[in-house]
Design an enzyme around this catalytic site. Structure first.
Site, mmCIF file in Angstrom:
data_model
loop_
_atom_site.group_PDB
_atom_site.id
_atom_site.type_symbol
_atom_site.label_atom_id
_atom_site.label_comp_id
_atom_site.label_asym_id
_atom_site.label_seq_id
_atom_site.Cartn_x
_atom_site.Cartn_y
_atom_site.Cartn_z
ATOM 1 N N PRO A 78 -15.418 -4.762 2.538
ATOM 2 C CA PRO A 78 -16.787 -5.186 2.865
ATOM 3 C C PRO A 78 -17.836 -4.176 2.416
ATOM 4 O O PRO A 78 -19.019 -4.500 2.355
ATOM 5 C CB PRO A 78 -16.759 -5.311 4.398
ATOM 6 C CG PRO A 78 -15.694 -4.358 4.826
ATOM 7 C CD PRO A 78 -14.645 -4.430 3.753
ATOM 8 N N LEU A 79 -17.367 -2.956 2.084
ATOM 9 C CA LEU A 79 -18.276 -1.941 1.538
ATOM 10 C C LEU A 79 -18.117 -1.843 0.020
ATOM 11 O O LEU A 79 -18.488 -0.835 -0.578
ATOM 12 C CB LEU A 79 -17.987 -0.574 2.194
ATOM 13 C CG LEU A 79 -18.220 -0.538 3.707
ATOM 14 C CD1 LEU A 79 -17.703 0.763 4.311
ATOM 15 C CD2 LEU A 79 -19.701 -0.722 4.024
ATOM 16 N N GLY A 80 -17.569 -2.898 -0.572
ATOM 17 C CA GLY A 80 -17.396 -2.879 -2.036
ATOM 18 C C GLY A 80 -16.547 -1.713 -2.482
ATOM 19 O O GLY A 80 -16.812 -1.102 -3.516
ATOM 20 N N ARG A 81 -15.495 -1.406 -1.699
ATOM 21 C CA ARG A 81 -14.595 -0.261 -1.952
ATOM 22 C C ARG A 81 -15.376 1.053 -2.002
ATOM 23 O O ARG A 81 -15.029 1.973 -2.724
ATOM 24 C CB ARG A 81 -13.798 -0.452 -3.249
ATOM 25 C CG ARG A 81 -12.900 -1.699 -3.218
ATOM 26 C CD ARG A 81 -12.110 -1.831 -4.502
ATOM 27 N NE ARG A 81 -11.362 -3.063 -4.553
ATOM 28 C CZ ARG A 81 -10.099 -3.218 -4.155
ATOM 29 N NH1 ARG A 81 -9.440 -2.195 -3.673
ATOM 30 N NH2 ARG A 81 -9.497 -4.384 -4.247
ATOM 31 N N GLY A 82 -16.446 1.101 -1.234
ATOM 32 C CA GLY A 82 -17.243 2.329 -1.138
ATOM 33 C C GLY A 82 -18.515 2.279 -1.958
ATOM 34 O O GLY A 82 -19.443 3.045 -1.721
ATOM 35 N N PHE A 83 -18.572 1.371 -2.935
ATOM 36 C CA PHE A 83 -19.745 1.352 -3.818
ATOM 37 C C PHE A 83 -21.022 1.092 -3.028
ATOM 38 O O PHE A 83 -22.092 1.659 -3.311
ATOM 39 C CB PHE A 83 -19.585 0.281 -4.916
ATOM 40 C CG PHE A 83 -20.355 0.620 -6.162
ATOM 41 C CD1 PHE A 83 -19.742 1.227 -7.232
ATOM 42 C CD2 PHE A 83 -21.721 0.366 -6.236
ATOM 43 C CE1 PHE A 83 -20.462 1.575 -8.375
ATOM 44 C CE2 PHE A 83 -22.443 0.710 -7.370
ATOM 45 C CZ PHE A 83 -21.814 1.320 -8.442
ATOM 46 N N ALA B 29 -22.566 5.841 -2.703
ATOM 47 C CA ALA B 29 -21.924 7.103 -3.096
ATOM 48 C C ALA B 29 -21.715 7.228 -4.598
ATOM 49 O O ALA B 29 -21.434 8.314 -5.096
ATOM 50 C CB ALA B 29 -20.578 7.235 -2.392
ATOM 51 N N HIS C 222 -0.130 -12.044 0.834
ATOM 52 C CA HIS C 222 -1.128 -11.182 0.187
ATOM 53 C C HIS C 222 -1.709 -11.842 -1.061
ATOM 54 O O HIS C 222 -2.901 -11.766 -1.325
ATOM 55 C CB HIS C 222 -0.441 -9.860 -0.180
ATOM 56 C CG HIS C 222 -1.344 -8.689 -0.280
ATOM 57 N ND1 HIS C 222 -0.883 -7.401 -0.212
ATOM 58 C CD2 HIS C 222 -2.680 -8.574 -0.454
ATOM 59 C CE1 HIS C 222 -1.896 -6.552 -0.333
ATOM 60 N NE2 HIS C 222 -2.996 -7.247 -0.489
ATOM 61 N N TYR D 295 0.853 -1.192 0.000
ATOM 62 C CA TYR D 295 0.000 0.000 0.000
ATOM 63 C C TYR D 295 0.890 1.243 0.000
ATOM 64 O O TYR D 295 1.537 1.577 0.991
ATOM 65 C CB TYR D 295 -0.933 0.020 1.216
ATOM 66 C CG TYR D 295 -1.900 -1.143 1.319
ATOM 67 C CD1 TYR D 295 -2.239 -1.896 0.195
ATOM 68 C CD2 TYR D 295 -2.486 -1.489 2.531
ATOM 69 C CE1 TYR D 295 -3.121 -2.965 0.289
ATOM 70 C CE2 TYR D 295 -3.379 -2.542 2.628
ATOM 71 C CZ TYR D 295 -3.686 -3.281 1.499
ATOM 72 O OH TYR D 295 -4.556 -4.337 1.591
#
Ligand SMILES: NC(=O)c1ccc[n+]([C@@H]2O[C@H](COP(=O)([O-])OP(=O)(O)OC[C@H]3O[C@@H](n4cnc5c(N)ncnc54)[C@H](OP(=O)(O)O)[C@@H]3O)[C@@H](O)[C@H]2O)c1
Length: 350
Positions: A220-225, A229, A140, A71
């Site tokens: 777990p938030l679908g990368r924010g999707f 938003a 990873h 990262y």
């Protein structure tokens, strides 16, 4: 719709409950923190706000802190180091190796599980994080060129040498998890798992449950999707945002996927919750169906969202609500990654 409005969904006061991370693993908050996005990948960072968000994690009992060497080419680990130093005994620190970091090419994305590389990688992570030991060290990505027995065997040596306490794997199939476990106990499997991404339910989830390995769902938030938003993500993301490269976030796919979230919005509105909270409650409950310990690691740069996400650990969805969310993953347009070749799903499909 059958509502359970007694579920508290406003920001958490006090700490979330704790759970043993895998059989014999450390005790952690039942939700962890994915630290990647606080300094890289998802747009600009307000450093002071990001540091305050880290402090909020501990106030909420969110103690599993997740990073990786790749990262920001090591910079995310360095960003975390002062927080880790201030709270070493309060957190369970997880990092990862496997994407090969090359000093001469920060954009190189090859995979290496080579024992020699692994030994250099762990020393570099220990140095960047400024710690003597890593609590949970993940592979990873699997490098099929190196037998699992060899790479996990080297990881086991790191445990014996006191550089690492527990071992984890990311993006492995159920069969690979079993093979690795035969070499050394695996504490956690980290793979993408959400209302949007359920390929892990083919084999990895069942194997983890059978072995007593905890599941750590990433994105777990679908990368924010899944927070609602995005409607036309290409327009909504800055050019430096990694998600512009993801098929699910592009053009027609993003528009179609946004429409799939109608049940998520409806349940959230009905409960006075956010869609993020409903998505997090879903993954927590889905794991319970499989008899699996689960510690999702949502990421956010904002204190208020961290507390909101932690409060989702107190939501229990009804069977009717779960049924409404069930069809979503099967209809998602676009893959999880532009290049799926390093995922467990790709090896499973062979
Ligand atoms: N093992 C692997 O291969 C792998 C791959 C990817 C990620 N991970 C790990 O998993 C962690 C989490 O995954 P992720 O960061 O990709 O995706 P995620 O947690 O699914 O979503 C993060 C995004 O959601 C937004 N967000 C978070 N909470 C919100 C809320 N309550 N309301 C509205 N928006 C909210 C964040 O924006 P703001 O920051 O603006 O709030 C951020 O853009 C990473 O940090 C990383 O540690 C591992």
């Amino acid at each position: 719709m059958n509502t359970l409005m007694s579920n508290p969904v406003s920001s958490t006061t006090g700490k979330i409950r704790t759970v043993e991370l895998g059989s014999g693993g450390p005790l952690v908050g039942v939700q962890g923190f994915g630290a990647m996005g606080i300094s890289v990948a998802y747009g600009d960072t307000d450093v002071a706000a990001a540091r305050d968000t880290l402090e909020a994690s501990l106030e909420a009992g969110v103690t599993l802190i997740d990073t990786a060497d790749m990262y920001g080419h090591g910079s995310n680990e360095e960003f975390l180091a002062p927080f880790v130093a201030a709270h070493r005994d309060e957190i369970t620190l997880a990092t990862k190796f496997g994407f090969e970091l090359r000093a001469d090419d920060p954009n190189y994305r090859g995979i290496s599980n080579d024992p020699g590389y692994l030994r250099r990688a762990v020393e570099a992570s220990l140095r960047r994080l400024d710690v003597d030991v890593i609590d949970l060290y993940y592979m990873h990505r699997r490098d099929p060129a190196v037998p699992l027995a060899e790479s996990v065997g080297t990881m086991a040596e790191l445990v014996r040498e006191g550089k690492v306490k527990h071992l984890g794997l990311s993006e492995v199939t159920g069969a690979e998890l079993r093979e690795a476990y035969a070499v050394h106990p695996i504490t956690a499997l980290q793979s993408e798992w959400s209302v949007f991404s359920r390929d892990v339910e083919h084999s990895a989830v069942g194997a983890a449950a059978a072995l007593g390995v905890a599941f750590v769902p990433y994105s777990p938030l679908g990368r924010g999707f899944l927070t609602g938003a995005f409607t036309d993500a290409n327009e909504e993301l800055s050019s430096s945002d990694f998600r512009t490269l993801l098929p699910r976030f592009s053009g027609d796919n993003a528009r179609a996927n946004a429409a799939l979230l109608a049940p998520l919005h409806a349940i959230a509105a009905d409960r006075g919750a956010s869609t993020a909270q409903i998505a997090l409650a879903w993954v927590q409950q889905r794991a319970e169906v499989h008899g699996l310990t689960v510690v999702p690691i949502p990421g956010t740069r904002k204190r208020s969202r961290l507390l909101e996400n932690a409060a989702a650990t107190r939501i229990t969805l009804t069977a009717e609500e779960l049924a409404l969310l069930e069809p979503i993953a099967g209809q998602v347009a676009g893959d999880r990654y532009a290049d799926m070749s390093h995922t467990s799903a790709a090896r499973e499909a062979k």
